[in-house]
Design an enzyme around this catalytic site. Structure first.
Site, mmCIF file in Angstrom:
data_model
loop_
_atom_site.group_PDB
_atom_site.id
_atom_site.type_symbol
_atom_site.label_atom_id
_atom_site.label_comp_id
_atom_site.label_asym_id
_atom_site.label_seq_id
_atom_site.Cartn_x
_atom_site.Cartn_y
_atom_site.Cartn_z
ATOM 1 N N THR A 1 -9.155 -13.300 -5.419
ATOM 2 C CA THR A 1 -9.708 -13.270 -4.065
ATOM 3 C C THR A 1 -11.158 -13.741 -4.047
ATOM 4 O O THR A 1 -11.546 -14.586 -3.238
ATOM 5 C CB THR A 1 -9.627 -11.848 -3.499
ATOM 6 O OG1 THR A 1 -8.268 -11.411 -3.513
ATOM 7 C CG2 THR A 1 -10.160 -11.784 -2.081
ATOM 8 N N TYR B 1 0.439 -11.614 4.952
ATOM 9 C CA TYR B 1 0.973 -12.121 6.223
ATOM 10 C C TYR B 1 2.471 -11.891 6.351
ATOM 11 O O TYR B 1 2.949 -11.354 7.341
ATOM 12 C CB TYR B 1 0.638 -13.607 6.454
ATOM 13 C CG TYR B 1 1.045 -14.064 7.845
ATOM 14 C CD1 TYR B 1 0.272 -13.720 8.944
ATOM 15 C CD2 TYR B 1 2.214 -14.788 8.055
ATOM 16 C CE1 TYR B 1 0.658 -14.094 10.224
ATOM 17 C CE2 TYR B 1 2.605 -15.166 9.333
ATOM 18 C CZ TYR B 1 1.820 -14.820 10.414
ATOM 19 O OH TYR B 1 2.197 -15.179 11.682
ATOM 20 N N TYR C 1 -1.516 -6.292 -8.052
ATOM 21 C CA TYR C 1 -2.765 -6.244 -7.276
ATOM 22 C C TYR C 1 -2.455 -5.706 -5.895
ATOM 23 O O TYR C 1 -1.766 -6.356 -5.105
ATOM 24 C CB TYR C 1 -3.358 -7.650 -7.226
ATOM 25 C CG TYR C 1 -4.665 -7.830 -6.484
ATOM 26 C CD1 TYR C 1 -5.444 -6.762 -6.049
ATOM 27 C CD2 TYR C 1 -5.143 -9.113 -6.222
ATOM 28 C CE1 TYR C 1 -6.627 -6.959 -5.380
ATOM 29 C CE2 TYR C 1 -6.335 -9.326 -5.556
ATOM 30 C CZ TYR C 1 -7.071 -8.244 -5.134
ATOM 31 O OH TYR C 1 -8.253 -8.445 -4.468
ATOM 32 N N ARG D 1 -6.501 -6.588 2.853
ATOM 33 C CA ARG D 1 -6.331 -8.033 3.031
ATOM 34 C C ARG D 1 -4.882 -8.419 3.319
ATOM 35 O O ARG D 1 -4.638 -9.400 4.014
ATOM 36 C CB ARG D 1 -6.810 -8.780 1.781
ATOM 37 C CG ARG D 1 -8.324 -8.888 1.681
ATOM 38 C CD ARG D 1 -8.732 -9.776 0.524
ATOM 39 N NE ARG D 1 -10.179 -9.930 0.461
ATOM 40 C CZ ARG D 1 -10.862 -10.910 1.023
ATOM 41 N NH1 ARG D 1 -10.237 -11.845 1.717
ATOM 42 N NH2 ARG D 1 -12.171 -10.966 0.900
ATOM 43 N N LYS E 1 -4.148 -3.275 -10.506
ATOM 44 C CA LYS E 1 -5.465 -3.333 -9.882
ATOM 45 C C LYS E 1 -5.405 -2.573 -8.566
ATOM 46 O O LYS E 1 -4.742 -3.003 -7.612
ATOM 47 C CB LYS E 1 -5.917 -4.776 -9.641
ATOM 48 C CG LYS E 1 -7.273 -4.853 -8.938
ATOM 49 C CD LYS E 1 -7.707 -6.281 -8.631
ATOM 50 C CE LYS E 1 -9.016 -6.280 -7.854
ATOM 51 N NZ LYS E 1 -9.464 -7.656 -7.491
ATOM 52 N N ILE F 1 -11.985 -4.403 -12.164
ATOM 53 C CA ILE F 1 -12.019 -5.827 -11.843
ATOM 54 C C ILE F 1 -13.045 -5.943 -10.728
ATOM 55 O O ILE F 1 -12.782 -5.589 -9.585
ATOM 56 C CB ILE F 1 -10.633 -6.362 -11.445
ATOM 57 C CG1 ILE F 1 -9.674 -6.230 -12.633
ATOM 58 C CG2 ILE F 1 -10.730 -7.816 -10.971
ATOM 59 C CD1 ILE F 1 -8.243 -6.659 -12.341
#
Length: 296
Positions: A46, A109, A135, A140, A163, A205
């Site tokens: 990202t 999305y 992740y 997001r 993560k 991270i």
């Protein structure tokens, strides 16, 4: 298997003003990270703005990072997109480059069910012979992997790490309680790096590490060694700055900070753009304040 312990940097991708990748500066950023003690390089995630990269460019950026690092620390390469078949193709292409692991984000999305998430990650994991870091970043993607889904996925031989960018320590504890040592947990939120490590995490991270790699490395080191006062001392010292790094969408503030410390010109690809002047001023002032303090 544990990919690494400590501080992994979610490294920014430097661009020229015309939007092309500035590979010379990218190499210098990698050297800066390694020289300051960063324990792993996470490329094309990202913070690296991979969503604006066509596949061939993303592969080229990852190849450059692997070649430049030359085995000195692990390199984890982002290969997650919202289309399972696309992510499989990209993961297989990146696998040929020789990264130490892949970072695969939940689909964005295109919302799905928990069963859809399981099938998505298992399909990718079945397509490669590399360790995979799940992740989870609902802020997001709009959807969250539950602890039960993470438990199920942890049973796959290639899915070895998680993560956690949910931003809720209660979620981290629920995952840890259910999954135990079946999967390694890395903090995906710099403001709770120390709590996540003390809850059994292996490290972070980190976005913060782009600007303060040595401090982030030490923060993780102290937490892993259970030197709690030292670990929380660094967590709290950088807490206000960490919040500023996310006052506007990542990586807009951190790229401005990388410019402020003289490491890279601040250029983005739309729809990312420059931070508001007021935030830029606050970031500059906070960097000056932190740099004036004694100690680590």
């Amino acid at each position: 298997m544990t990919i690494y312990t400590g501080s992994g940097v979610a490294i920014v991708t430097p661009f020229f003003e015309d939007g092309s990748v500035d590979y010379e500066t990218f190499g210098e950023l990698i050297e800066f990270q390694i020289s300051e003690g960063t324990d792993a390089i996470i490329v094309a995630g990202t913070t690296g703005e991979s969503s604006t990269m066509p596949d061939d460019e993303q592969v080229a950026v990852i190849k450059f990072a692997i070649d430049r690092v030359a085995g000195r620390v692990p390199v984890i390469a982002g290969s997650g997109v919202n289309d399972t078949a696309h992510s499989i193709r990209l993961s297989q292409e990146i696998e040929k480059l020789g990264p130490d692991a892949l970072l695969v984000v939940t689909p964005y999305y295109i919302k799905t069910s928990q069963q859809g998430l399981i099938e998505h990650f298992e399909a990718i994991a079945n397509s490669v012979d590399l360790p995979i870091v799940l992740y989870n970043v609902p802020g997001r993607t709009g959807q969250v992997m539950t602890p039960e889904t993470i438990l199920h996925l942890s049973q796959h031989k290639n899915i070895v790490a998680y993560k956690d960018a949910v931003g809720d320590i209660a979620h981290t504890l629920a995952v840890r309680n259910l999954v135990g040592d079946n999967i390694d947990i890395y903090s995906g939120n710099d403001d709770i790096n120390v709590p996540i490590i003390l809850a059994g995490g292996k490290g972070t991270i980190s976005v913060l590490a782009n600007v303060y790699p040595k401090a982030t490395h030490l923060m993780c080191k102290y937490a892993l060694e259970r030197q709690v006062d030292k670990a929380f001392g660094l967590q709290l010292k950088y807490l206000d700055f960490i919040h500023m790094l996310f006052a506007e969408p990542n990586p807009m503030p951190v790229k401005k900070c990388v410019e402020l410390i003289g490491k890279s010109a601040c250029h983005y690809r739309l729809p990312m753009t420059h931070v508001a002047p007021t935030l830029a001023t606050r970031l500059e002032q906070e960097i000056a304040r932190l740099n004036s303090l004694q100690g680590e």
